[in-house]
Scaffold this motif. Structure first.
Motif, mmCIF file in Angstrom:
data_model
loop_
_atom_site.group_PDB
_atom_site.id
_atom_site.type_symbol
_atom_site.label_atom_id
_atom_site.label_comp_id
_atom_site.label_asym_id
_atom_site.label_seq_id
_atom_site.Cartn_x
_atom_site.Cartn_y
_atom_site.Cartn_z
ATOM 1 N N THR A 85 0.850 -1.185 0.000
ATOM 2 C CA THR A 85 0.000 0.000 0.000
ATOM 3 C C THR A 85 0.883 1.231 0.000
ATOM 4 O O THR A 85 1.863 1.303 0.757
ATOM 5 C CB THR A 85 -0.889 0.038 1.254
ATOM 6 N N ASN A 86 0.535 2.198 -0.840
ATOM 7 C CA ASN A 86 1.220 3.486 -0.842
ATOM 8 C C ASN A 86 0.155 4.572 -0.786
ATOM 9 O O ASN A 86 -0.800 4.548 -1.562
ATOM 10 C CB ASN A 86 2.072 3.636 -2.112
ATOM 11 N N ASN A 87 0.291 5.495 0.145
ATOM 12 C CA ASN A 87 -0.657 6.601 0.296
ATOM 13 C C ASN A 87 -0.147 7.803 -0.494
ATOM 14 O O ASN A 87 0.937 8.305 -0.211
ATOM 15 C CB ASN A 87 -0.820 6.958 1.769
ATOM 16 N N TRP A 88 -0.920 8.257 -1.461
ATOM 17 C CA TRP A 88 -0.441 9.333 -2.339
ATOM 18 C C TRP A 88 -0.052 10.565 -1.542
ATOM 19 O O TRP A 88 0.837 11.323 -1.951
ATOM 20 C CB TRP A 88 -1.504 9.706 -3.386
ATOM 21 N N PHE A 89 -0.684 10.783 -0.399
ATOM 22 C CA PHE A 89 -0.498 12.001 0.397
ATOM 23 C C PHE A 89 0.664 11.908 1.380
ATOM 24 O O PHE A 89 0.950 12.889 2.072
ATOM 25 C CB PHE A 89 -1.784 12.306 1.176
ATOM 26 N N ALA A 90 1.324 10.755 1.459
ATOM 27 C CA ALA A 90 2.326 10.547 2.503
ATOM 28 C C ALA A 90 3.760 10.562 1.996
ATOM 29 O O ALA A 90 4.687 10.384 2.788
ATOM 30 C CB ALA A 90 2.054 9.233 3.230
ATOM 31 N N GLY A 91 3.964 10.765 0.709
ATOM 32 C CA GLY A 91 5.315 10.795 0.179
ATOM 33 C C GLY A 91 6.078 12.024 0.647
ATOM 34 O O GLY A 91 5.487 13.040 1.010
ATOM 35 N N PRO A 92 7.406 11.974 0.625
ATOM 36 C CA PRO A 92 8.200 13.089 1.162
ATOM 37 C C PRO A 92 7.997 14.404 0.426
ATOM 38 O O PRO A 92 7.957 15.465 1.057
ATOM 39 C CB PRO A 92 9.637 12.592 1.041
ATOM 40 N N ARG A 93 7.867 14.378 -0.880
ATOM 41 C CA ARG A 93 7.688 15.617 -1.627
ATOM 42 C C ARG A 93 6.333 16.250 -1.317
ATOM 43 O O ARG A 93 6.225 17.477 -1.143
ATOM 44 C CB ARG A 93 7.818 15.353 -3.127
ATOM 45 N N VAL A 94 5.293 15.404 -1.249
ATOM 46 C CA VAL A 94 3.953 15.920 -0.953
ATOM 47 C C VAL A 94 3.891 16.473 0.456
ATOM 48 O O VAL A 94 3.338 17.560 0.683
ATOM 49 C CB VAL A 94 2.902 14.814 -1.153
ATOM 50 N N ARG A 95 4.457 15.752 1.425
ATOM 51 C CA ARG A 95 4.394 16.225 2.813
ATOM 52 C C ARG A 95 5.133 17.556 2.966
ATOM 53 O O ARG A 95 4.671 18.473 3.646
ATOM 54 C CB ARG A 95 4.995 15.190 3.768
ATOM 55 N N GLU A 96 6.293 17.655 2.353
ATOM 56 C CA GLU A 96 7.063 18.899 2.443
ATOM 57 C C GLU A 96 6.308 20.060 1.806
ATOM 58 O O GLU A 96 6.251 21.164 2.356
ATOM 59 C CB GLU A 96 8.423 18.722 1.773
ATOM 60 N N LEU A 97 5.696 19.815 0.648
ATOM 61 C CA LEU A 97 4.959 20.873 -0.037
ATOM 62 C C LEU A 97 3.716 21.271 0.747
ATOM 63 O O LEU A 97 3.421 22.471 0.902
ATOM 64 C CB LEU A 97 4.578 20.406 -1.443
ATOM 65 N N ALA A 98 2.963 20.300 1.253
ATOM 66 C CA ALA A 98 1.762 20.617 2.030
ATOM 67 C C ALA A 98 2.110 21.413 3.276
ATOM 68 O O ALA A 98 1.395 22.358 3.643
ATOM 69 C CB ALA A 98 1.035 19.327 2.410
ATOM 70 N N GLU A 99 3.209 21.062 3.914
ATOM 71 C CA GLU A 99 3.634 21.803 5.106
ATOM 72 C C GLU A 99 3.984 23.243 4.743
ATOM 73 O O GLU A 99 3.622 24.185 5.463
ATOM 74 C CB GLU A 99 4.844 21.100 5.724
ATOM 75 N N SER A 100 4.663 23.435 3.615
ATOM 76 C CA SER A 100 5.048 24.792 3.233
ATOM 77 C C SER A 100 3.840 25.623 2.810
ATOM 78 O O SER A 100 3.810 26.840 3.025
ATOM 79 C CB SER A 100 6.075 24.737 2.099
ATOM 80 N N LEU A 101 2.831 24.989 2.215
ATOM 81 C CA LEU A 101 1.665 25.726 1.744
ATOM 82 C C LEU A 101 0.654 26.011 2.853
ATOM 83 O O LEU A 101 0.047 27.092 2.888
ATOM 84 C CB LEU A 101 0.956 24.930 0.639
ATOM 85 N N TYR A 102 0.469 25.039 3.766
ATOM 86 C CA TYR A 102 -0.661 25.130 4.695
ATOM 87 C C TYR A 102 -0.286 25.070 6.171
ATOM 88 O O TYR A 102 -1.090 25.472 7.017
ATOM 89 C CB TYR A 102 -1.666 24.005 4.397
ATOM 90 N N GLY A 103 0.885 24.576 6.498
ATOM 91 C CA GLY A 103 1.279 24.489 7.898
ATOM 92 C C GLY A 103 0.262 23.742 8.735
ATOM 93 O O GLY A 103 -0.241 22.686 8.340
ATOM 94 N N ASP A 104 -0.090 24.305 9.890
ATOM 95 C CA ASP A 104 -1.034 23.651 10.797
ATOM 96 C C ASP A 104 -2.456 23.602 10.248
ATOM 97 O O ASP A 104 -3.300 22.879 10.784
ATOM 98 C CB ASP A 104 -1.050 24.377 12.151
ATOM 99 N N ALA A 105 -2.754 24.361 9.193
ATOM 100 C CA ALA A 105 -4.099 24.371 8.620
ATOM 101 C C ALA A 105 -4.345 23.208 7.661
ATOM 102 O O ALA A 105 -5.441 23.084 7.122
ATOM 103 C CB ALA A 105 -4.350 25.685 7.895
ATOM 104 N N GLU A 106 -3.337 22.341 7.460
ATOM 105 C CA GLU A 106 -3.513 21.185 6.588
ATOM 106 C C GLU A 106 -4.547 20.232 7.178
ATOM 107 O O GLU A 106 -5.439 19.765 6.489
ATOM 108 C CB GLU A 106 -2.167 20.482 6.381
ATOM 109 N N GLY A 107 -4.429 19.917 8.464
ATOM 110 C CA GLY A 107 -5.389 19.035 9.114
ATOM 111 C C GLY A 107 -5.214 17.584 8.736
ATOM 112 O O GLY A 107 -4.216 17.183 8.114
ATOM 113 N N THR A 108 -6.226 16.744 9.109
ATOM 114 C CA THR A 108 -6.136 15.315 8.871
ATOM 115 C C THR A 108 -7.308 14.750 8.064
ATOM 116 O O THR A 108 -7.270 13.597 7.653
ATOM 117 C CB THR A 108 -6.048 14.554 10.210
#
Length: 250
Positions: A144-167
Protein backbone atom coordinates in the motif's frame (compact mmCIF):
# COMPACT_ATOMS: atom_id res chain seq x y z
CA UNK A 1 -2.42 2.35 -19.81
CA UNK A 2 -5.80 1.68 -18.20
CA UNK A 3 -6.97 -1.88 -17.77
CA UNK A 4 -10.57 -1.05 -18.60
CA UNK A 5 -9.50 0.54 -21.89
CA UNK A 6 -7.36 -2.43 -22.96
CA UNK A 7 -8.27 -5.66 -24.70
CA UNK A 8 -7.36 -8.99 -23.16
CA UNK A 9 -4.72 -9.43 -25.88
CA UNK A 10 -3.10 -6.14 -24.87
CA UNK A 11 -3.03 -7.22 -21.23
CA UNK A 12 -1.48 -10.54 -22.24
CA UNK A 13 1.22 -8.68 -24.17
CA UNK A 14 1.84 -6.35 -21.24
CA UNK A 15 2.39 -9.34 -18.94
CA UNK A 16 5.17 -10.57 -21.19
CA UNK A 17 7.26 -7.54 -20.26
CA UNK A 18 5.85 -6.36 -16.91
CA UNK A 19 3.96 -8.05 -14.05
CA UNK A 20 3.27 -5.03 -11.87
CA UNK A 21 -0.03 -3.16 -11.71
CA UNK A 22 -1.32 -0.10 -9.83
CA UNK A 23 -4.74 -0.35 -8.20
CA UNK A 24 -6.09 3.06 -7.09
CA UNK A 25 -8.27 2.77 -4.00
CA UNK A 26 -10.22 5.48 -2.23
CA UNK A 27 -13.58 6.15 -0.68
CA UNK A 28 -16.91 7.83 -1.30
CA UNK A 29 -17.38 10.09 1.70
CA UNK A 30 -17.97 13.65 2.81
CA UNK A 31 -15.05 16.06 2.62
CA UNK A 32 -16.29 19.13 4.42
CA UNK A 33 -18.05 22.19 3.02
CA UNK A 34 -15.99 22.55 -0.17
CA UNK A 35 -14.59 19.04 -0.74
CA UNK A 36 -16.01 16.58 -3.22
CA UNK A 37 -17.54 13.33 -1.96
CA UNK A 38 -15.28 11.49 -4.39
CA UNK A 39 -12.06 13.20 -3.28
CA UNK A 40 -10.37 10.11 -1.85
CA UNK A 41 -10.85 8.18 -5.09
CA UNK A 42 -10.22 11.08 -7.48
CA UNK A 43 -6.80 11.87 -6.00
CA UNK A 44 -5.08 8.46 -6.26
CA UNK A 45 -6.79 7.76 -9.57
CA UNK A 46 -5.44 11.00 -11.07
CA UNK A 47 -1.90 10.25 -9.92
CA UNK A 48 -2.08 6.62 -11.06
CA UNK A 49 -3.39 7.53 -14.51
CA UNK A 50 -0.52 9.97 -15.01
CA UNK A 51 2.05 7.36 -14.03
CA UNK A 52 0.40 4.96 -16.42
CA UNK A 53 0.66 7.49 -19.25
CA UNK A 54 4.23 8.55 -18.53
CA UNK A 55 5.74 5.18 -17.76
CA UNK A 56 3.56 2.57 -19.46
CA UNK A 57 2.34 1.01 -16.22
CA UNK A 58 -1.01 -0.77 -16.27
CA UNK A 59 -3.61 0.84 -13.97
CA UNK A 60 -6.61 -1.14 -12.74
CA UNK A 61 -10.10 0.33 -12.28
CA UNK A 62 -10.38 2.43 -9.14
CA UNK A 63 -11.89 0.87 -6.02
CA UNK A 64 -14.18 3.82 -5.23
CA UNK A 65 -15.83 2.46 -2.08
CA UNK A 66 -13.84 2.13 1.12
CA UNK A 67 -14.23 1.78 4.86
CA UNK A 68 -15.86 5.10 5.86
CA UNK A 69 -18.42 4.22 8.51
CA UNK A 70 -17.45 7.21 10.67
CA UNK A 71 -18.68 9.57 7.92
CA UNK A 72 -22.13 8.01 7.52
CA UNK A 73 -23.90 10.80 9.42
CA UNK A 74 -23.15 13.04 6.41
CA UNK A 75 -25.35 12.57 3.31
CA UNK A 76 -23.61 11.09 0.30
CA UNK A 77 -21.18 8.84 2.14
CA UNK A 78 -21.20 5.19 1.09
CA UNK A 79 -19.22 2.78 3.26
CA UNK A 80 -18.22 -0.86 3.07
CA UNK A 81 -17.84 -2.91 6.23
CA UNK A 82 -14.19 -3.82 6.88
CA UNK A 83 -15.04 -7.48 6.21
CA UNK A 84 -16.66 -6.55 2.88
CA UNK A 85 -13.69 -4.47 1.78
CA UNK A 86 -11.29 -7.23 2.78
CA UNK A 87 -13.29 -9.70 0.67
CA UNK A 88 -13.25 -7.33 -2.33
CA UNK A 89 -9.51 -6.83 -2.01
CA UNK A 90 -8.86 -10.57 -1.71
CA UNK A 91 -10.89 -11.28 -4.84
CA UNK A 92 -9.17 -8.45 -6.72
CA UNK A 93 -5.70 -9.75 -5.89
CA UNK A 94 -6.66 -13.37 -6.56
CA UNK A 95 -7.98 -12.42 -10.00
CA UNK A 96 -4.84 -10.48 -10.88
CA UNK A 97 -2.52 -13.22 -9.57
CA UNK A 98 -4.43 -15.77 -11.64
CA UNK A 99 -3.34 -13.89 -14.78
CA UNK A 100 0.31 -13.65 -13.75
CA UNK A 101 0.58 -10.31 -11.98
CA UNK A 102 3.21 -10.62 -9.26
CA UNK A 103 3.38 -7.08 -7.84
CA UNK A 104 0.09 -5.39 -6.89
CA UNK A 105 0.57 -1.80 -5.80
CA UNK A 106 -2.48 -0.29 -4.10
CA UNK A 107 -2.34 3.50 -4.39
CA UNK A 108 -4.53 4.66 -1.53
CA UNK A 109 -6.35 7.93 -0.92
CA UNK A 110 -8.17 7.19 2.35
CA UNK A 111 -6.63 6.61 5.75
CA UNK A 112 -9.63 4.52 6.82
CA UNK A 113 -8.66 1.86 4.27
CA UNK A 114 -5.22 1.15 5.71
CA UNK A 115 -6.33 -1.34 8.35
CA UNK A 116 -8.49 -3.30 5.89
CA UNK A 117 -5.69 -3.36 3.32
CA UNK A 118 -3.27 -4.77 5.88
CA UNK A 119 -5.82 -7.37 6.99
CA UNK A 120 -6.54 -8.36 3.39
CA UNK A 121 -2.83 -8.82 2.68
CA UNK A 122 -2.50 -10.99 5.80
CA UNK A 123 -5.45 -13.12 4.70
CA UNK A 124 -4.04 -13.55 1.19
CA UNK A 125 -0.54 -14.49 2.34
CA UNK A 126 -1.92 -16.83 5.02
CA UNK A 127 -4.16 -18.58 2.53
CA UNK A 128 -1.19 -19.19 0.25
CA UNK A 129 1.01 -20.37 3.12
CA UNK A 130 -1.53 -22.76 4.68
CA UNK A 131 -2.92 -24.22 1.48
CA UNK A 132 -2.90 -28.02 1.45
CA UNK A 133 -1.49 -29.66 -1.62
CA UNK A 134 0.02 -27.84 -4.63
CA UNK A 135 0.90 -24.25 -3.87
CA UNK A 136 -0.10 -21.31 -6.10
CA UNK A 137 2.36 -20.85 -8.91
CA UNK A 138 4.68 -17.86 -8.87
CA UNK A 139 5.53 -15.12 -6.43
CA UNK A 140 3.11 -12.51 -5.11
CA UNK A 141 3.98 -9.14 -3.59
CA UNK A 142 1.47 -6.66 -2.21
CA UNK A 143 1.91 -3.14 -0.89
CA UNK A 144 0.00 0.00 0.00
CA UNK A 145 1.22 3.49 -0.84
CA UNK A 146 -0.66 6.60 0.30
CA UNK A 147 -0.44 9.33 -2.34
CA UNK A 148 -0.50 12.00 0.40
CA UNK A 149 2.33 10.55 2.50
CA UNK A 150 5.32 10.79 0.18
CA UNK A 151 8.20 13.09 1.16
CA UNK A 152 7.69 15.62 -1.63
CA UNK A 153 3.95 15.92 -0.95
CA UNK A 154 4.39 16.23 2.81
CA UNK A 155 7.06 18.90 2.44
CA UNK A 156 4.96 20.87 -0.04
CA UNK A 157 1.76 20.62 2.03
CA UNK A 158 3.63 21.80 5.11
CA UNK A 159 5.05 24.79 3.23
CA UNK A 160 1.67 25.73 1.74
CA UNK A 161 -0.66 25.13 4.70
CA UNK A 162 1.28 24.49 7.90
CA UNK A 163 -1.03 23.65 10.80
CA UNK A 164 -4.10 24.37 8.62
CA UNK A 165 -3.51 21.18 6.59
CA UNK A 166 -5.39 19.04 9.11
CA UNK A 167 -6.14 15.31 8.87
CA UNK A 168 -9.44 15.11 6.98
CA UNK A 169 -10.89 17.36 4.27
CA UNK A 170 -7.32 18.61 4.08
CA UNK A 171 -6.31 21.58 1.99
CA UNK A 172 -3.94 19.39 -0.06
CA UNK A 173 -6.48 16.74 -1.03
CA UNK A 174 -9.09 19.35 -1.87
CA UNK A 175 -6.50 21.18 -4.01
CA UNK A 176 -5.55 18.02 -5.90
CA UNK A 177 -9.20 17.09 -6.50
CA UNK A 178 -9.84 20.60 -7.86
CA UNK A 179 -6.86 20.30 -10.20
CA UNK A 180 -8.33 17.02 -11.45
CA UNK A 181 -11.92 18.33 -11.63
CA UNK A 182 -11.75 22.14 -11.99
CA UNK A 183 -15.39 22.28 -13.08
CA UNK A 184 -16.39 21.18 -9.57
CA UNK A 185 -14.63 23.87 -7.50
CA UNK A 186 -16.63 25.12 -4.51
CA UNK A 187 -15.81 28.39 -2.77
CA UNK A 188 -17.14 28.27 0.80
CA UNK A 189 -16.25 30.33 3.88
CA UNK A 190 -15.02 28.20 6.80
CA UNK A 191 -16.27 28.74 10.33
CA UNK A 192 -14.21 28.28 12.39
CA UNK A 193 -11.32 28.86 10.02
CA UNK A 194 -9.46 25.79 11.31
CA UNK A 195 -11.71 22.91 12.28
CA UNK A 196 -11.56 21.06 15.61
CA UNK A 197 -8.95 18.35 15.98
CA UNK A 198 -9.45 14.90 17.41
CA UNK A 199 -9.84 11.21 16.73
CA UNK A 200 -12.06 9.52 14.16
CA UNK A 201 -12.24 6.32 16.20
CA UNK A 202 -15.93 6.52 16.92
CA UNK A 203 -19.30 5.84 15.34
CA UNK A 204 -20.88 8.11 12.76
CA UNK A 205 -23.09 10.14 15.10
CA UNK A 206 -20.25 10.83 17.50
CA UNK A 207 -18.00 11.83 14.60
CA UNK A 208 -20.52 14.44 13.47
CA UNK A 209 -20.81 15.80 17.02
CA UNK A 210 -17.02 16.17 17.20
CA UNK A 211 -16.64 17.59 13.69
CA UNK A 212 -19.91 19.35 12.74
CA UNK A 213 -18.99 20.32 9.17
CA UNK A 214 -16.90 17.22 8.47
CA UNK A 215 -13.42 18.76 8.63
CA UNK A 216 -10.70 17.59 11.02
CA UNK A 217 -8.17 20.28 11.92
CA UNK A 218 -8.12 21.74 8.42
CA UNK A 219 -8.82 24.91 6.49
CA UNK A 220 -9.46 23.75 2.92
CA UNK A 221 -10.46 27.27 1.85
CA UNK A 222 -6.68 27.66 1.32
CA UNK A 223 -6.79 25.18 -1.55
CA UNK A 224 -6.34 26.26 -5.16
CA UNK A 225 -5.95 24.64 -8.56
CA UNK A 226 -2.40 25.95 -8.76
CA UNK A 227 -1.58 24.25 -5.46
CA UNK A 228 -3.26 21.12 -6.77
CA UNK A 229 -1.03 21.03 -9.83
CA UNK A 230 2.09 21.31 -7.68
CA UNK A 231 0.85 18.58 -5.34
CA UNK A 232 0.02 16.42 -8.37
CA UNK A 233 3.55 16.64 -9.74
CA UNK A 234 5.02 16.00 -6.29
CA UNK A 235 2.86 12.92 -5.79
CA UNK A 236 3.57 11.54 -9.25
CA UNK A 237 7.29 11.75 -8.45
CA UNK A 238 6.85 10.19 -4.99
CA UNK A 239 4.64 7.36 -6.18
CA UNK A 240 6.72 6.51 -9.24
CA UNK A 241 9.79 6.29 -7.05
CA UNK A 242 7.95 4.00 -4.62
CA UNK A 243 6.53 1.86 -7.43
CA UNK A 244 9.93 1.33 -9.01
CA UNK A 245 11.44 0.36 -5.65
CA UNK A 246 8.59 -2.10 -5.11
CA UNK A 247 8.70 -3.77 -8.51
CA UNK A 248 12.47 -3.60 -9.01
CA UNK A 249 13.99 -3.84 -5.51
CA UNK A 250 17.43 -4.71 -6.88
Amino acid sequence: MRLQHATWQEVETYLQRETGIIVPIGSTEQHGPNGLVGTDAICPETVAWEIGERHGVLVAPTQNLGMAQHHLAFPGTISLRPSTLIAVLRDTVTSLARHGFTHVFFLNGHGGNIGSLSAAFAEIYTERSMRFGPQPAGELHLTTNNWFAGPRVRELAESLYGDAEGTHATASEVALSWFARPEAIKQVAMSPRIAPRGSARCDADEFRRRFPDGRMGSDPSLASVEHGERLFEASVADVWEAYRAFTRPD
